[in-house]
Write a protein that holds these residues in place. Structure first.
Motif, PDB file in Angstrom:
ATOM      1  N   LEU A   3       0.829  -1.197   0.000  1.00  0.00           N
ATOM      2  CA  LEU A   3       0.000   0.000   0.000  1.00  0.00           C
ATOM      3  C   LEU A   3       0.872   1.258   0.000  1.00  0.00           C
ATOM      4  O   LEU A   3       0.604   2.206  -0.745  1.00  0.00           O
ATOM      5  N   ARG A   4       1.960   1.249   0.789  1.00  0.00           N
ATOM      6  CA  ARG A   4       2.872   2.397   0.823  1.00  0.00           C
ATOM      7  C   ARG A   4       3.553   2.587  -0.516  1.00  0.00           C
ATOM      8  O   ARG A   4       3.722   3.715  -0.986  1.00  0.00           O
ATOM      9  N   GLU A   5       3.949   1.485  -1.153  1.00  0.00           N
ATOM     10  CA  GLU A   5       4.587   1.585  -2.475  1.00  0.00           C
ATOM     11  C   GLU A   5       3.602   2.152  -3.501  1.00  0.00           C
ATOM     12  O   GLU A   5       3.967   2.993  -4.330  1.00  0.00           O
ATOM     13  N   GLU A   6       2.354   1.705  -3.429  1.00  0.00           N
ATOM     14  CA  GLU A   6       1.328   2.214  -4.348  1.00  0.00           C
ATOM     15  C   GLU A   6       1.071   3.701  -4.079  1.00  0.00           C
ATOM     16  O   GLU A   6       0.912   4.498  -5.012  1.00  0.00           O
ATOM     17  N   GLN A   7       1.044   4.050  -2.798  1.00  0.00           N
ATOM     18  CA  GLN A   7       0.840   5.460  -2.452  1.00  0.00           C
ATOM     19  C   GLN A   7       2.005   6.310  -2.954  1.00  0.00           C
ATOM     20  O   GLN A   7       1.793   7.406  -3.488  1.00  0.00           O
ATOM     21  N   ALA A   8       3.226   5.813  -2.810  1.00  0.00           N
ATOM     22  CA  ALA A   8       4.414   6.539  -3.279  1.00  0.00           C
ATOM     23  C   ALA A   8       4.364   6.685  -4.795  1.00  0.00           C
ATOM     24  O   ALA A   8       4.665   7.752  -5.357  1.00  0.00           O
TER      25      ALA A   8
END
Length: 112
Positions: A3-8
Motif C-alpha cells: 500500500l505504501r509503495e502504491e501510495q508513493a
C-alpha cells in the motif's frame, strides 16, 4: 508495504501530472503575453502608418503654402513696381496740371 509503495507511486504520478499542469499553465501565460505584445506591435504599426499619412499631408500642405507664399511675394513685388510707376505718372500729371494752371494764369493776365 504494498500500500505504501502504491501510495508513493501515486504521489510520483500526481507530482509529475502537477508539474505538467504547471508547465502547461506557464506556457499558456507566455502565449497570452506574446499575443498581447503582438497586438501592441500591430497597433503601433497602425499608428505609425497613420502618422506617416499625416506627415505626408502636412508636407503637401507645406509645399502648397510655400508656393502660395512665393506667388504672393511675386504679386507684392509686381504691385510695388506698378505703384512706383503709377507714382511717377501721378507726379508727371500733377506737374502737367501745375504747368497748365500756370499757363492759364499767364493767359488770363495777358488778356487783362
Amino acid at each position: 508495504r504494498v500500500l505504501r509503495e502504491e501510495q508513493a507511486k501515486t504521489r510520483r504520478v500526481l507530482g509529475k501530472m502537477a508539474s505538467e499542469v504547471d508547465a502547461a499553465a506557464h506556457e499558456a501565460r507566455n502565449r497570452e503575453v506574446m499575443l498581447a505584445q503582438q497586438q501592441q506591435l500591430e497597433a503601433a504599426f497602425e499608428e505609425k502608418d497613420a502618422l506617416l499619412s499625416q506627415l505626408s499631408l502636412l508636407r503637401n500642405a507645406n509645399a502648397s503654402l510655400n508656393a502660395s507664399t512665393a506667388e504672393l511675394e511675386r504679386a507684392i513685388g509686381a504691385g510695388g513696381r506698378q505703384r512706383a510707376g503709377l507714382e511717377v505718372r501721378l507726379k508727371s500729371a500733377e506737374e502737367a496740371a501745375a504747368r497748365a494752371e500756370a499757363d492759364r494764369r499767364r493767359a488770363a493776365v495777358a488778356r487783362g
